[in-house]
Design an enzyme around this catalytic site. Sequence first.
Site, short mmCIF file in Angstrom:
data_model
loop_
_atom_site.label_atom_id
_atom_site.label_comp_id
_atom_site.label_asym_id
_atom_site.label_seq_id
_atom_site.Cartn_x
_atom_site.Cartn_y
_atom_site.Cartn_z
N PHE A 242 0.84 -1.19 0.00
CA PHE A 242 0.00 0.00 0.00
C PHE A 242 0.88 1.24 0.00
CE2 PHE A 242 -2.66 3.32 1.75
CZ PHE A 242 -3.95 3.02 1.33
N GLY B 176 -0.04 5.25 -1.64
CA GLY B 176 -0.88 6.41 -1.34
C GLY B 176 -2.36 6.12 -1.35
N THR C 149 2.49 7.76 -4.34
CA THR C 149 3.88 7.66 -3.88
C THR C 149 4.82 7.21 -4.99
OG1 THR C 149 3.56 5.34 -3.22
CG2 THR C 149 3.11 7.03 -1.55
N TYR D 5 -8.58 9.51 -22.97
CA TYR D 5 -9.08 9.47 -21.59
C TYR D 5 -10.55 9.88 -21.61
CZ TYR D 5 -8.80 10.08 -16.50
OH TYR D 5 -8.96 9.97 -15.13
#
Length: 526
Positions: free
Chosen positions: A126, A128, A200, A447
Amino acid sequence: MQWDAWGAPEKRKVLPDGIKNLLHQALGVEIAEAGERNPDDVVLAPSALHEKDQAALAAIVGDRFCSTAHTDRLLRAGGKSTLDLLRRRSTEPQNAPDAVITPGTDDEVSEVLRYCTENSIAVVPFGGGTSVVGGLDPVRDRFATVVSLDLRRFDALLDLDADSGVATLGAGVTGPRAEELLGAHGFSLGHFPQSFMFATIGGFAATRSSGQASAGYGRFEDMVEGLRVVSPAGTLDTGRAPASAAGPDLGELFVGSEGTLGVITRVRVRVHAVPEATVREGWNFPDFETGAAALRALRQEGAVPAVLRLSDEAETGVNLATTDKIGDEAVAGGCLAITTFEGTAAHTAERVAEARAVLQAHGGTSLGADPGNSWEHGRFDAPYLRDSLLDAGALCETLETSTHWGNLAALRAAVTSTLTSALSEQGTPPLVLCHISHTYSTGASLYFTVVCAQAANPLAQWRKAKTAAGDAIVAAGGTITHHHAVGTDHRPWMRKEIGDLGVTILRAIKDAVDPAGILNPGKLIP
């Protein structure tokens, strides 16, 4: 982040009445008033971690860093996809990891993995908590117990080679913290995905992240010089030099591995000097095809900005909904593009002039700096709007893909048509928006953002639409994911993406580094 929404609570957005009325009239949304949700009211399945296992894991990392507390488990019960957030709103019992383990050293990670291997405990790394594809779901598979392995204590700048422009960062360093640590020495990583505020360094590597400035600085895997990975079979350091011919690049096995092959604890990355100058400029094109051709020319002719994006007519229309003017130019419609150039003042000015000539030659009209400045100001805030739409009774979600330039229009049409059809069963067609978020010399990503009225079962509603869209993407020649990663959501299409032999290879690697299969089961590998 909030347990039931994206990000920081103080940044929650309140939808104005005008937007609520528009949602009701245009999309048939039955506006709801969101009530306060108390995390203590959420029912979690009881922790299945045996007392002896908890004591043993606490002996490795310390009592403070081995928790079965309700809040700790709830905060790591999944990521931040629309499905995740809808589940958080449910009154049904929630699946959650049985404990949260927070090691502080490589040796502690190794010992935790050794113990979990010997005692058949699944481990979900895990970072962020920003996954939007089920990458953090506590899938138990054949395991009775699953723990979350939180990397937040790996939060330091470990080394900076200023001459080489290479920094080594702990896997738990967040995007803002990385910029702070590097900025103190005059450097920047330049990796800014929408998850930047919370994601992160380890997460960027594990998911093959692509930032909003990837046109100029590359995707995250392009920045990675080396990794330290702790697996049940041992610890591996990759990347001895800037380039090597010593066989296949083993680091590439772990970049994008999503925690299924090992735990990334540190990443050595390419960094650059903080830019001396930044120039942003918006552009208007008469239609999406013209704009896409202009972006392709810009990439292929080499005048590449750090940021290069193009919204289609629908997305541009939404952006223009509250104004008929952007910068010094009146804009009636068309498609909006954003460019951002960074570097030395002289070099930036040269590239801006070259890009302007290309974009103007391909039908673009400059809108000045305002559109780029406006986008820059709010570029990390879109997920907060999604939270507000969900609270109001709308369904809002995104998906992404990529393909070569020659197939871009066909892929966009196929996905748009499929989403429209799949989500029109309530009687009112959805709003389907699309933009080019990342570009390459040979192709680009698409997107999509979808907004519609929630059905009685919005979880089933979106699963059906996502399945149809995934099938359409594969059939139309796109990749099942460009930068959101695989997780559980895209795993059903992985065999079609990489073929039977590709699956065999991934499984063989998994067997070599994680023979008991404890690492993030149910993700990535079919």
